[in-house]
Scaffold this motif. Structure first.
Motif, PDB file in Angstrom:
ATOM      1  N   LYS A   1      -0.854   0.744  18.481  1.00  0.00           N
ATOM      2  CA  LYS A   1      -0.609  -0.166  19.588  1.00  0.00           C
ATOM      3  C   LYS A   1      -1.497  -1.411  19.504  1.00  0.00           C
ATOM      4  N   HIS A   2      -0.964  -2.514  19.941  1.00  0.00           N
ATOM      5  CA  HIS A   2      -1.700  -3.778  20.097  1.00  0.00           C
ATOM      6  C   HIS A   2      -2.388  -4.218  18.806  1.00  0.00           C
TER       7      HIS A   2
ATOM      8  N   ASP B   1       0.857  -1.186   0.000  1.00  0.00           N
ATOM      9  CA  ASP B   1       0.000   0.000   0.000  1.00  0.00           C
ATOM     10  C   ASP B   1       0.896   1.240   0.000  1.00  0.00           C
ATOM     11  N   SER B   2       0.922   1.946  -1.107  1.00  0.00           N
ATOM     12  CA  SER B   2       1.813   3.096  -1.249  1.00  0.00           C
ATOM     13  C   SER B   2       1.472   4.229  -0.289  1.00  0.00           C
ATOM     14  N   THR B   3       0.330   4.095   0.414  1.00  0.00           N
ATOM     15  CA  THR B   3      -0.067   5.134   1.360  1.00  0.00           C
ATOM     16  C   THR B   3       0.850   5.143   2.584  1.00  0.00           C
ATOM     17  N   PHE B   4       1.364   3.965   2.984  1.00  0.00           N
ATOM     18  CA  PHE B   4       2.102   3.851   4.234  1.00  0.00           C
ATOM     19  C   PHE B   4       3.604   3.699   4.011  1.00  0.00           C
ATOM     20  N   ARG B   5       4.346   4.175   5.005  1.00  0.00           N
ATOM     21  CA  ARG B   5       5.787   3.948   5.052  1.00  0.00           C
ATOM     22  C   ARG B   5       6.111   3.301   6.396  1.00  0.00           C
ATOM     23  N   PHE B   6       6.746   2.139   6.351  1.00  0.00           N
ATOM     24  CA  PHE B   6       7.061   1.379   7.562  1.00  0.00           C
ATOM     25  C   PHE B   6       8.256   1.993   8.284  1.00  0.00           C
ATOM     26  N   HIS B   7       8.143   2.132   9.627  1.00  0.00           N
ATOM     27  CA  HIS B   7       9.241   2.667  10.431  1.00  0.00           C
ATOM     28  C   HIS B   7       9.769   1.628  11.414  1.00  0.00           C
ATOM     29  N   SER B   8       8.890   1.022  12.212  1.00  0.00           N
ATOM     30  CA  SER B   8       9.349   0.057  13.203  1.00  0.00           C
ATOM     31  C   SER B   8       8.190  -0.778  13.707  1.00  0.00           C
ATOM     32  N   MET B   9       8.527  -1.913  14.350  1.00  0.00           N
ATOM     33  CA  MET B   9       7.506  -2.731  15.001  1.00  0.00           C
ATOM     34  C   MET B   9       8.129  -3.423  16.206  1.00  0.00           C
ATOM     35  N   HIS B  10       7.291  -3.655  17.209  1.00  0.00           N
ATOM     36  CA  HIS B  10       7.744  -4.264  18.453  1.00  0.00           C
ATOM     37  C   HIS B  10       6.801  -5.406  18.802  1.00  0.00           C
ATOM     38  N   PHE B  11       7.355  -6.620  18.976  1.00  0.00           N
ATOM     39  CA  PHE B  11       6.535  -7.795  19.258  1.00  0.00           C
ATOM     40  C   PHE B  11       6.344  -7.959  20.763  1.00  0.00           C
ATOM     41  N   ARG B  12       5.083  -8.008  21.192  1.00  0.00           N
ATOM     42  CA  ARG B  12       4.739  -8.218  22.596  1.00  0.00           C
ATOM     43  C   ARG B  12       4.578  -9.709  22.903  1.00  0.00           C
ATOM     44  N   SER B  13       3.973 -10.448  21.990  1.00  0.00           N
ATOM     45  CA  SER B  13       3.829 -11.907  22.138  1.00  0.00           C
ATOM     46  C   SER B  13       3.919 -12.520  20.753  1.00  0.00           C
ATOM     47  N   PHE B  14       4.317 -13.798  20.702  1.00  0.00           N
ATOM     48  CA  PHE B  14       4.592 -14.413  19.408  1.00  0.00           C
ATOM     49  C   PHE B  14       4.355 -15.914  19.511  1.00  0.00           C
ATOM     50  N   ASP B  15       3.167 -16.353  19.129  1.00  0.00           N
ATOM     51  CA  ASP B  15       2.823 -17.771  19.169  1.00  0.00           C
ATOM     52  C   ASP B  15       2.571 -18.235  17.742  1.00  0.00           C
TER      53      ASP B  15
ATOM     54  N   CYS C   1       1.661  -7.114  18.388  1.00  0.00           N
ATOM     55  CA  CYS C   1       2.780  -6.209  18.159  1.00  0.00           C
ATOM     56  C   CYS C   1       2.308  -4.758  18.114  1.00  0.00           C
ATOM     57  N   ASP C   2       3.270  -3.843  18.254  1.00  0.00           N
ATOM     58  CA  ASP C   2       3.041  -2.413  18.053  1.00  0.00           C
ATOM     59  C   ASP C   2       3.717  -2.044  16.744  1.00  0.00           C
ATOM     60  N   VAL C   3       3.091  -1.177  15.955  1.00  0.00           N
ATOM     61  CA  VAL C   3       3.633  -0.799  14.653  1.00  0.00           C
ATOM     62  C   VAL C   3       3.660   0.715  14.531  1.00  0.00           C
ATOM     63  N   ASN C   4       4.761   1.235  14.004  1.00  0.00           N
ATOM     64  CA  ASN C   4       4.881   2.663  13.723  1.00  0.00           C
ATOM     65  C   ASN C   4       4.980   2.871  12.219  1.00  0.00           C
ATOM     66  N   VAL C   5       4.025   3.589  11.664  1.00  0.00           N
ATOM     67  CA  VAL C   5       4.021   3.886  10.232  1.00  0.00           C
ATOM     68  C   VAL C   5       3.755   5.373  10.047  1.00  0.00           C
ATOM     69  N   SER C   6       4.026   5.849   8.854  1.00  0.00           N
ATOM     70  CA  SER C   6       3.679   7.227   8.512  1.00  0.00           C
ATOM     71  C   SER C   6       2.985   7.217   7.164  1.00  0.00           C
ATOM     72  N   VAL C   7       2.216   8.255   6.912  1.00  0.00           N
ATOM     73  CA  VAL C   7       1.513   8.369   5.642  1.00  0.00           C
ATOM     74  C   VAL C   7       2.457   8.998   4.635  1.00  0.00           C
ATOM     75  N   ALA C   8       2.440   8.475   3.419  1.00  0.00           N
ATOM     76  CA  ALA C   8       3.334   8.980   2.386  1.00  0.00           C
ATOM     77  C   ALA C   8       3.172  10.485   2.222  1.00  0.00           C
ATOM     78  N   GLY C   9       4.296  11.203   2.118  1.00  0.00           N
ATOM     79  CA  GLY C   9       4.259  12.650   1.985  1.00  0.00           C
ATOM     80  C   GLY C   9       4.279  13.379   3.304  1.00  0.00           C
TER      81      GLY C   9
ATOM     82  N   PRO D   1     -11.150  -4.828  12.292  1.00  0.00           N
ATOM     83  CA  PRO D   1     -10.012  -4.153  11.659  1.00  0.00           C
ATOM     84  C   PRO D   1      -9.305  -3.135  12.540  1.00  0.00           C
ATOM     85  N   THR D   2      -9.924  -2.732  13.642  1.00  0.00           N
ATOM     86  CA  THR D   2      -9.274  -1.771  14.537  1.00  0.00           C
ATOM     87  C   THR D   2      -8.052  -2.376  15.219  1.00  0.00           C
ATOM     88  N   THR D   3      -8.113  -3.672  15.542  1.00  0.00           N
ATOM     89  CA  THR D   3      -7.014  -4.292  16.279  1.00  0.00           C
ATOM     90  C   THR D   3      -6.481  -5.575  15.652  1.00  0.00           C
ATOM     91  N   CYS D   4      -7.236  -6.216  14.763  1.00  0.00           N
ATOM     92  CA  CYS D   4      -6.882  -7.572  14.336  1.00  0.00           C
ATOM     93  C   CYS D   4      -6.861  -7.711  12.815  1.00  0.00           C
TER      94      CYS D   4
END
Length: 305
Positions: free
Chosen positions: A123-124, A84-98, A106-114, A220-223
């Protein structure tokens, strides 16, 4: 804060003293935690995208690396995000992993293109496998009014604090795509209904959402979970229908009028399947299935005692 901490009122408060050391992690612990990181490019070189990936100490680097190698839902989700060209990935942090049932938080940090400076912290985010749910439609062959019935399964659902929660049969898709087979076996064991994969009618096909989606998205808000919905139509005699209803009166499976489903279950996938079935039927999309002779309802052979 220094004035409050040293004030008489703070130190003379009733109750146990507050241990500030518990609230403030040590510098060494923070440094150790921050050192647990890899780049997305290291984990998924095929994406060619940089960005920091970190994890909780209990998760561990080995599990994260294995997940990026073998966990298809995780890689598919990241690929969708990057495509999706709308988003730019910055970082992610895994809280649990099964990786087994695939339940990743996980927590994800993204920014909108431009607008790279405006990073959106999400978060979450829960990443899960795709699932399948089947709306059984039993049509009374001897009933001139054509009343339809369906199968609901009663299950314990701890997250909503319900011992008996009614929903249509559903299950997660495994690595070989065998969820439907597991559903068939479960419904057969509980009701005696035997069906074939070829009898399924897709409710979340291109005539529903076009090319944008191939499944419903319940939260879609969390999952990230997606649920493919199908219908399985069968004509039954009044005798068979009465037998089914009586046989399953006190079991985990319930045979109920399809028209009553919206009042019996608050389950999102069940209501979605009902609405899509009714809409596609009204639009005439299901006519090509109704023109065929609907198969007889089959029962497994009785086991000899």
């Amino acid at each position: 804060w220094g004035k409050i901490k040293n004030s008489k009122r703070f130190n003379n408060m009733n109750g146990p003293k507050l241990d500030l050391k518990v609230l403030t992690p040590s510098v060494s612990h923070r440094a150790q935690h921050e050192g647990q990181s890899l780049s997305l490019e290291q984990l998924c070189p095929e994406f060619g995208v940089s960005g920091k990936v970190t994890w909780e100490e209990r998760v561990g680097q080995e599990k994260v690396e294995k997940g990026f190698r073998e966990c298809v839902p995780l890689k598919s989700w990241i690929q969708k995000l990057l495509q999706d060209s709308t988003f730019r990935f910055h970082s992610m942090h895994f809280r649990s992993f099964d990786v087994g049932p695939v339940f990743i938080e996980c927590d994800v940090n993204v920014s909108v293109a431009g607008d790279v400076e405006n990073i959106i912290p999400y978060k979450h985010v829960f990443i899960r496998k795709r699932a399948v749910a089947i709306l059984y439609v039993l049509t009374g062959r001897d009933n001139s009014e054509g009343e339809e019935f369906t199968v609901l399964i009663s299950q314990t659902k701890i997250p909503v604090a319900k011992e008996k929660f009614l929903e249509i049969p559903a299950g997660m898709i495994d690595s070989e795509g065998k969820a439907a087979n597991a559903i068939f076996e479960s419904v057969q064991a509980k009701t005696g209904i035997v069906i074939n994969r070829d009898d399924l009618i897709e409710l979340t096909g291109p005539y529903t959402f076009g090319d944008e989606y191939s499944a419903t998205v319940p939260a879609p808000t969390t999952c990230s979970e997606e649920i493919q919905l199908y219908a399985a139509r069968y004509s039954v005699s009044d005798e068979q229908l009465e037998l089914l209803t009586r046989k399953n009166e006190n079991s985990e499976a319930k045979i109920v009028p399809l028209a009553d489903l919206w009042q019996l279950s608050p389950d999102g996938k069940s209501l979605s399947a009902l609405v899509l079935y009714q809409q596609l039927k009204e639009l005439g999309v299901l006519l090509r299935y109704e023109d065929k002779q609907l198969p007889e309802l089959k029962f497994p052979p009785k086991k000899e005692v």
